[in-house]
Write an enzyme that holds these catalytic residues in place. Structure first.
Site, short mmCIF file in Angstrom:
data_model
loop_
_atom_site.label_atom_id
_atom_site.label_comp_id
_atom_site.label_asym_id
_atom_site.label_seq_id
_atom_site.Cartn_x
_atom_site.Cartn_y
_atom_site.Cartn_z
N ASP A 186 -5.93 -27.04 -52.71
CA ASP A 186 -6.27 -26.33 -53.68
C ASP A 186 -8.10 -26.31 -52.72
OD1 ASP A 186 -8.26 -25.15 -55.86
OD2 ASP A 186 -9.01 -27.13 -56.36
N ASP A 238 -11.73 -25.47 -54.56
CA ASP A 238 -12.84 -25.59 -55.79
C ASP A 238 -12.43 -27.01 -55.92
OD1 ASP A 238 -14.75 -23.68 -54.96
OD2 ASP A 238 -13.01 -22.62 -56.14
MG MG Z 1 -9.21 -26.40 -58.55
#
Ligand code: MG
Ligand code: ZN
Length: 176
Positions: A10, A12
Site C-alpha cells: 500500500d 499512504d
Molecule cells: Mg494506507
C-alpha cells in the site's frame, strides 16, 4: 521461467506518512525504514508493486497528472536507494463509482496478474488498513501483514495473524 513473487505495498501509511490525500512532493514524507525493508525484500528475490486507492482523483481534490508526477518522483527516490518499483497500480474512483479496483476489491491485483506472471502463493500484501488485508484475501493472496496505524480494526474480522508496529518488523515475518 519461474513465476514472480511480489511484495505488494500500500502507499499512504506504508511508504509515506498518511496525511490524507497527499499529492504534492513537499507533503510526501517517506516512512522510516521503508528503504531498508525494500532492499531486504529485493535480496530475497521479491519484486515490489504498489497498489493504492487514490479517490482524491475521483473527488477532484487533485488530478491524475498530479498523481503521476508524484509517482514518478517517488520511483526515482526509490531508484536512488537501489530499489526498483516494478509498477504502481491505483484506483482513482470514489466509493460511489462501484468500480472493481477500489480496495477491498481485488481489481488492482487482477490487473497486476494480467500484466505480469505472478505467483500469488508466494506473494505478500503489506498495508495499514483492513481494506488492504481484505483486498489480498479477495485476490487469493494468503500472506498479508497489517501495520497498525491511525486506522482501527476489529481483530476478529482481520484476515491475517500478522500485525506489526513498524515496517521493519516485516523482516521477521517474510523470511524466504
Ligand atoms: Mg494506507
Ligand atoms: Zn477503482
Amino acid at each position: 521461467m519461474t513465476r514472480q513473487k511480489i511484495v505488494f505495498l500500500d502507499r499512504d501509511g506504508v511508504i509515506n506518512i498518511d496525511k490524507h490525500y497527499v499529492y504534492k512532493i513537499e507533503d510526501f514524507e517517506f516512512i522510516n525504514n521503508i528503504f531498508d525493508t525494500c532492499i531486504y525484500f529485493q535480496k530475497l528475490g521479491y519484486k515490489i508493486i504498489i497498489v493504492t486507492n487514490q479517490s482524491g482523483i475521483g473527488r477532484k481534490y487533485f488530478s491524475q497528472n498530479d498523481f503521476d508526477k508524484l509517482s514518478e518522483w517517488m520511483i526515482k527516490e526509490f531508484k536512488n536507494k537501489k530499489i526498483e518499483i516494478l509498477d504502481v497500480f491505483f484506483c482513482p474512483h470514489t466509493p460511489n463509482d462501484n468500480c472493481f479496483c477500489r480496495k477491498p476489491k481485488p481489481g488492482m491485483i487482477t490487473q497486476a496478474c494480467q500484466k505480469y506472471d505472478i505467483d500469488l502463493n508466494t506473494s505478500w500484501m503489506i498495508g495499514d488498513k483492513i481494506s488492504d488485508i481484505d483486498m489480498a484475501f479477495n485476490a487469493g493472496i494468503k500472506n498479508s501483514i497489517l501495520i497498525s496505524s491511525q486506522y482501527s480494526y476489529n481483530i476478529d474480522d482481520l484476515k491475517t495473524k500478522n500485525i506489526v508496529e513498524d515496517i521493519i518488523e516485516t523482516k521477521n515475518i517474510i523470511k524466504a
